[in-house]
Motif scaffolding. Structure first.
Motif, PDB file in Angstrom:
ATOM      1  N   MET A  72      -7.560  -7.343  -2.833  1.00  0.00           N
ATOM      2  CA  MET A  72      -6.516  -7.550  -3.016  1.00  0.00           C
ATOM      3  C   MET A  72      -5.856  -7.238  -4.600  1.00  0.00           C
ATOM      4  O   MET A  72      -7.415  -7.301  -5.328  1.00  0.00           O
ATOM      5  CB  MET A  72      -5.369  -9.130  -2.687  1.00  0.00           C
ATOM      6  CG  MET A  72      -5.495  -9.141  -1.552  1.00  0.00           C
ATOM      7  SD  MET A  72      -4.370 -10.454  -0.807  1.00  0.00           S
ATOM      8  CE  MET A  72      -5.829 -11.506  -1.907  1.00  0.00           C
ATOM      9  N   SER A  73      -5.273  -6.490  -4.657  1.00  0.00           N
ATOM     10  CA  SER A  73      -4.724  -6.127  -6.316  1.00  0.00           C
ATOM     11  C   SER A  73      -4.119  -6.435  -6.321  1.00  0.00           C
ATOM     12  O   SER A  73      -2.983  -6.889  -6.406  1.00  0.00           O
ATOM     13  CB  SER A  73      -4.952  -4.558  -6.292  1.00  0.00           C
ATOM     14  OG  SER A  73      -4.400  -3.675  -5.291  1.00  0.00           O
ATOM     15  N   GLY A  74      -3.934  -6.750  -8.291  1.00  0.00           N
ATOM     16  CA  GLY A  74      -2.176  -6.804  -8.592  1.00  0.00           C
ATOM     17  C   GLY A  74      -0.998  -5.796  -8.210  1.00  0.00           C
ATOM     18  O   GLY A  74      -1.257  -5.110  -8.240  1.00  0.00           O
ATOM     19  N   GLY A  75      -0.485  -6.930  -8.863  1.00  0.00           N
ATOM     20  CA  GLY A  75       0.949  -6.281  -8.735  1.00  0.00           C
ATOM     21  C   GLY A  75       0.892  -4.594  -9.483  1.00  0.00           C
ATOM     22  O   GLY A  75       1.692  -3.596  -8.653  1.00  0.00           O
ATOM     23  N   ILE A  76       0.864  -4.242 -10.557  1.00  0.00           N
ATOM     24  CA  ILE A  76       1.195  -3.600 -11.493  1.00  0.00           C
ATOM     25  C   ILE A  76      -0.163  -2.638 -10.815  1.00  0.00           C
ATOM     26  O   ILE A  76       0.504  -1.159 -10.493  1.00  0.00           O
ATOM     27  CB  ILE A  76       0.264  -3.069 -13.270  1.00  0.00           C
ATOM     28  CG1 ILE A  76       1.849  -4.368 -13.624  1.00  0.00           C
ATOM     29  CG2 ILE A  76      -0.527  -2.213 -13.800  1.00  0.00           C
ATOM     30  CD1 ILE A  76       1.259  -4.694 -15.096  1.00  0.00           C
ATOM     31  N   GLU A  77      -1.058  -2.472 -10.392  1.00  0.00           N
ATOM     32  CA  GLU A  77      -2.012  -1.551  -9.841  1.00  0.00           C
ATOM     33  C   GLU A  77      -1.790  -1.064  -8.364  1.00  0.00           C
ATOM     34  O   GLU A  77      -2.026  -0.208  -8.017  1.00  0.00           O
ATOM     35  CB  GLU A  77      -3.910  -2.335  -9.328  1.00  0.00           C
ATOM     36  CG  GLU A  77      -4.653  -2.948 -10.568  1.00  0.00           C
ATOM     37  CD  GLU A  77      -3.800  -3.863 -11.338  1.00  0.00           C
ATOM     38  OE1 GLU A  77      -3.559  -4.740 -11.130  1.00  0.00           O
ATOM     39  OE2 GLU A  77      -4.285  -4.398 -12.140  1.00  0.00           O
ATOM     40  N   THR A  78      -1.061  -1.945  -7.762  1.00  0.00           N
ATOM     41  CA  THR A  78      -0.077  -1.459  -6.146  1.00  0.00           C
ATOM     42  C   THR A  78       0.572  -0.853  -6.573  1.00  0.00           C
ATOM     43  O   THR A  78       0.940   0.133  -6.349  1.00  0.00           O
ATOM     44  CB  THR A  78       0.516  -3.175  -5.604  1.00  0.00           C
ATOM     45  OG1 THR A  78      -0.692  -4.006  -5.442  1.00  0.00           O
ATOM     46  CG2 THR A  78       0.782  -2.714  -4.516  1.00  0.00           C
ATOM     47  N   CYS A  79       1.570  -1.443  -7.804  1.00  0.00           N
ATOM     48  CA  CYS A  79       2.167   0.249  -8.065  1.00  0.00           C
ATOM     49  C   CYS A  79       2.359   0.829  -8.643  1.00  0.00           C
ATOM     50  O   CYS A  79       2.699   2.158  -8.378  1.00  0.00           O
ATOM     51  CB  CYS A  79       3.106  -1.319  -8.811  1.00  0.00           C
ATOM     52  SG  CYS A  79       5.168   0.370 -10.009  1.00  0.00           S
ATOM     53  N   ILE A  80       0.999   0.976  -9.422  1.00  0.00           N
ATOM     54  CA  ILE A  80       0.309   2.661  -9.798  1.00  0.00           C
ATOM     55  C   ILE A  80      -0.472   3.557  -8.705  1.00  0.00           C
ATOM     56  O   ILE A  80       0.426   4.819  -8.667  1.00  0.00           O
ATOM     57  CB  ILE A  80      -0.784   2.270 -11.479  1.00  0.00           C
ATOM     58  CG1 ILE A  80       0.039   1.969 -12.127  1.00  0.00           C
ATOM     59  CG2 ILE A  80      -1.539   3.598 -11.098  1.00  0.00           C
ATOM     60  CD1 ILE A  80      -0.540   1.402 -13.338  1.00  0.00           C
ATOM     61  N   GLU A  81      -0.635   2.357  -7.777  1.00  0.00           N
ATOM     62  CA  GLU A  81      -1.170   3.256  -6.052  1.00  0.00           C
ATOM     63  C   GLU A  81      -0.197   3.882  -5.735  1.00  0.00           C
ATOM     64  O   GLU A  81      -0.483   5.395  -5.205  1.00  0.00           O
ATOM     65  CB  GLU A  81      -1.749   2.360  -5.374  1.00  0.00           C
ATOM     66  CG  GLU A  81      -3.172   1.775  -5.675  1.00  0.00           C
ATOM     67  CD  GLU A  81      -3.774   0.517  -5.391  1.00  0.00           C
ATOM     68  OE1 GLU A  81      -3.444   0.195  -4.333  1.00  0.00           O
ATOM     69  OE2 GLU A  81      -5.300   0.100  -5.198  1.00  0.00           O
ATOM     70  N   ALA A  89      -9.499  -6.940   1.882  1.00  0.00           N
ATOM     71  CA  ALA A  89      -8.673  -5.784   1.313  1.00  0.00           C
ATOM     72  C   ALA A  89      -7.967  -5.564   1.663  1.00  0.00           C
ATOM     73  O   ALA A  89      -7.031  -5.891   2.959  1.00  0.00           O
ATOM     74  CB  ALA A  89      -9.423  -4.497   1.254  1.00  0.00           C
ATOM     75  N   ARG A  90      -6.771  -4.649   1.162  1.00  0.00           N
ATOM     76  CA  ARG A  90      -5.727  -4.869   1.410  1.00  0.00           C
ATOM     77  C   ARG A  90      -5.108  -4.020   2.807  1.00  0.00           C
ATOM     78  O   ARG A  90      -4.228  -4.527   3.895  1.00  0.00           O
ATOM     79  CB  ARG A  90      -4.377  -3.023   0.965  1.00  0.00           C
ATOM     80  CG  ARG A  90      -5.100  -3.457  -1.202  1.00  0.00           C
ATOM     81  CD  ARG A  90      -4.037  -2.804  -1.734  1.00  0.00           C
ATOM     82  NE  ARG A  90      -2.645  -3.139  -1.140  1.00  0.00           N
ATOM     83  CZ  ARG A  90      -1.867  -2.238  -1.449  1.00  0.00           C
ATOM     84  NH1 ARG A  90      -1.510  -1.225  -2.524  1.00  0.00           N
ATOM     85  NH2 ARG A  90       0.077  -2.075  -1.285  1.00  0.00           N
ATOM     86  N   THR A  91      -5.862  -3.619   3.208  1.00  0.00           N
ATOM     87  CA  THR A  91      -6.232  -2.221   4.698  1.00  0.00           C
ATOM     88  C   THR A  91      -6.662  -4.092   5.921  1.00  0.00           C
ATOM     89  O   THR A  91      -5.651  -3.909   6.976  1.00  0.00           O
ATOM     90  CB  THR A  91      -6.871  -1.540   5.357  1.00  0.00           C
ATOM     91  OG1 THR A  91      -8.043  -2.298   5.031  1.00  0.00           O
ATOM     92  CG2 THR A  91      -6.670  -0.776   4.925  1.00  0.00           C
ATOM     93  N   ASP A  92      -6.750  -4.900   6.121  1.00  0.00           N
ATOM     94  CA  ASP A  92      -6.960  -6.318   6.307  1.00  0.00           C
ATOM     95  C   ASP A  92      -5.987  -6.646   5.864  1.00  0.00           C
ATOM     96  O   ASP A  92      -5.322  -7.872   6.777  1.00  0.00           O
ATOM     97  CB  ASP A  92      -8.351  -6.735   5.948  1.00  0.00           C
ATOM     98  CG  ASP A  92      -9.736  -6.218   6.307  1.00  0.00           C
ATOM     99  OD1 ASP A  92      -9.908  -5.275   7.618  1.00  0.00           O
ATOM    100  OD2 ASP A  92     -11.271  -6.323   6.043  1.00  0.00           O
ATOM    101  N   VAL A  93      -5.675  -7.206   4.984  1.00  0.00           N
ATOM    102  CA  VAL A  93      -3.870  -7.796   4.152  1.00  0.00           C
ATOM    103  C   VAL A  93      -3.221  -7.112   6.347  1.00  0.00           C
ATOM    104  O   VAL A  93      -1.932  -8.271   6.289  1.00  0.00           O
ATOM    105  CB  VAL A  93      -3.597  -7.790   3.067  1.00  0.00           C
ATOM    106  CG1 VAL A  93      -2.960  -8.403   3.250  1.00  0.00           C
ATOM    107  CG2 VAL A  93      -5.046  -9.028   2.466  1.00  0.00           C
ATOM    108  N   ALA A  94      -2.902  -6.125   6.033  1.00  0.00           N
ATOM    109  CA  ALA A  94      -2.430  -5.648   6.584  1.00  0.00           C
ATOM    110  C   ALA A  94      -1.778  -6.395   8.157  1.00  0.00           C
ATOM    111  O   ALA A  94      -0.818  -5.868   8.548  1.00  0.00           O
ATOM    112  CB  ALA A  94      -1.773  -3.899   6.325  1.00  0.00           C
ATOM    113  N   LEU A  95      -3.525  -6.230   8.214  1.00  0.00           N
ATOM    114  CA  LEU A  95      -3.302  -6.349   9.778  1.00  0.00           C
ATOM    115  C   LEU A  95      -3.420  -8.392  10.225  1.00  0.00           C
ATOM    116  O   LEU A  95      -2.367  -8.269  11.068  1.00  0.00           O
ATOM    117  CB  LEU A  95      -5.129  -5.970  10.337  1.00  0.00           C
ATOM    118  CG  LEU A  95      -5.589  -4.885  10.031  1.00  0.00           C
ATOM    119  CD1 LEU A  95      -7.375  -4.777  10.550  1.00  0.00           C
ATOM    120  CD2 LEU A  95      -4.216  -3.259  11.412  1.00  0.00           C
TER     121      LEU A  95
END
Length: 356
Positions: A1-10, A256-262
């Motif tokens: 998982m990534s932090g809020g700012i990193e997620t925003c920039i992505e 990973a974010r993809t696994d969090v989504a699942l």
């Protein structure tokens, strides 16, 4: 998982208008010197050419020693300020202290400031930031930066209201979710389990100990009920040791974010126990997946949860009350959850950052 700012920039890199040329100025977390500091390296990302301009090098995981990482980034900006000025025509910055430095070294270059939450509230509520020791100074730096920005977007209603008194060029912008990273489920699972999920950092501000107690109480209510906690942090060991011997709460660690989504799509309800939030992405992602949300009052500062439609907001920080709310939220329609956040999709909101 990534932090809020990193997620925003992505999200910005993926959904910015196609006529914008983007260069990310930041820090390299690599373990070697393959990427040179002070130089722009170009990459192809989602069909777009994106530049990366590293001005500092940080540890690959965790903090980079006793010097705050923001201070290392600021030092790098000062070191390479001439090259930064030569490389960009305008700048969008996502930390107020960095924005203050850029205001000083970039002169009249247009600057859009983004503020991720309400700093005044965050630094009062068990923040892990070094700024908690210098709260008045941080707020003064924030005001100075915003007063000199062409426009400021604040991802918090309370933060936008407070900072709107500093400058008329302040707008509230909700935090978005990336539909490319959301797995949608509208039908019931067939494995017989009823899953309550918690996702977050195992730190005091997220209160994972309260989450564990609530999930264990939820699991005790029915043989089909299970709790799942996703994430890592300094309290992970404490949570692991606090679990009861017969617990049906599983700790899955960081994913990973993809696994969090699942995991969100597989869940029947999401639990949030934060002591403080700015504008939580995890809430938007869960609702977009069709998963209702049960949260503490502090977890939903922008009033995203509509009780009885897409979740339940609980006033008491009580594991028993939260567990009862988790059970009560199970019948909520997943399609209503999805509908409640359609306007928060990144393709809708990200272009607004470039329209000011």
């Amino acid at each position: 998982m990534s932090g809020g700012i990193e997620t925003c920039i992505e999200g910005i890199l993926r959904y910015a208008p196609s006529d914008e040329t983007l260069i990310v100025i930041g820090a390299d977390r690599g373990s070697d010197d393959v990427i040179r500091l002070g130089r722009v390296t170009w990459y192809e990302r989602d069909g777009r050419r994106v530049g990366f301009f590293p001005v500092a090098r940080l540890a690959r995981h965790g903090r980079s020693g006793w010097v705050p990482e923001t201070a290392r980034l600021v030092a790098g900006l000062l070191r390479f300020r001439r090259r930064v000025r030569e490389s960009i025509d305008a700048v969008q910055v996502h930390r107020s202290e960095t924005g203050a430095v850029l205001a000083a070294i970039l002169g009249a270059l247009p600057r859009v400031q983004c503020v991720h939450g309400d700093s005044d509230r965050a630094l009062r509520h068990r923040s892990v930031s070094y700024w908690r020791f210098l709260r008045p100074l941080h707020l003064a730096v924030e005001r100075w930066s915003i007063a000199r920005a062409r426009h400021t977007f604040v991802f918090s209603k309370s933060g936008a209201a407070r900072l709107g008194r500093v400058s008329r060029e302040v707008s509230y912008l909700p935090t978005w979710y990336d539909p490319a990273l959301v797995v949608v489920r509208t039908e019931a699972r067939t494995d017989g389990e009823v899953r309550a999920l918690w996702v977050g950092r195992f730190e005091e501000e997220k209160d994972p100990m309260l989450a564990l107690a609530a999930l264990e109480a939820f699991a005790e209510a029915s043989a089909s009920h299970v709790g799942i906690m996703v994430g890592d942090g300094s309290l992970h060991r404490s949570v692991h040791e606090a679990r009861s011997d017969e617990t049906r709460v599983r700790l899955r660690g960081a994913l990973a974010r993809t696994d969090v989504a699942l995991a969100m799509a597989d869940a029947d309800v999401l639990l949030m126990t934060s002591r403080f939030e700015g504008s939580p992405v995890v809430m938007n992602e869960a609702l977009a997946a069709g998963t209702p949300v049960v949260c503490t009052q502090e977890s939903d500062p922008d009033g995203r949860i509509e009780d009885g439609r897409n979740g339940i907001r609980v006033g008491a920080r009580s594991s028993e009350v939260l567990a009862a709310a988790l059970t009560a939220a199970l019948p909520l329609r997943r399609t209503d959850c999805i509908d409640s956040v359609r306007e928060l999709a990144a393709p809708v909101l990200v272009p607004r950052l470039f329209a000011s």
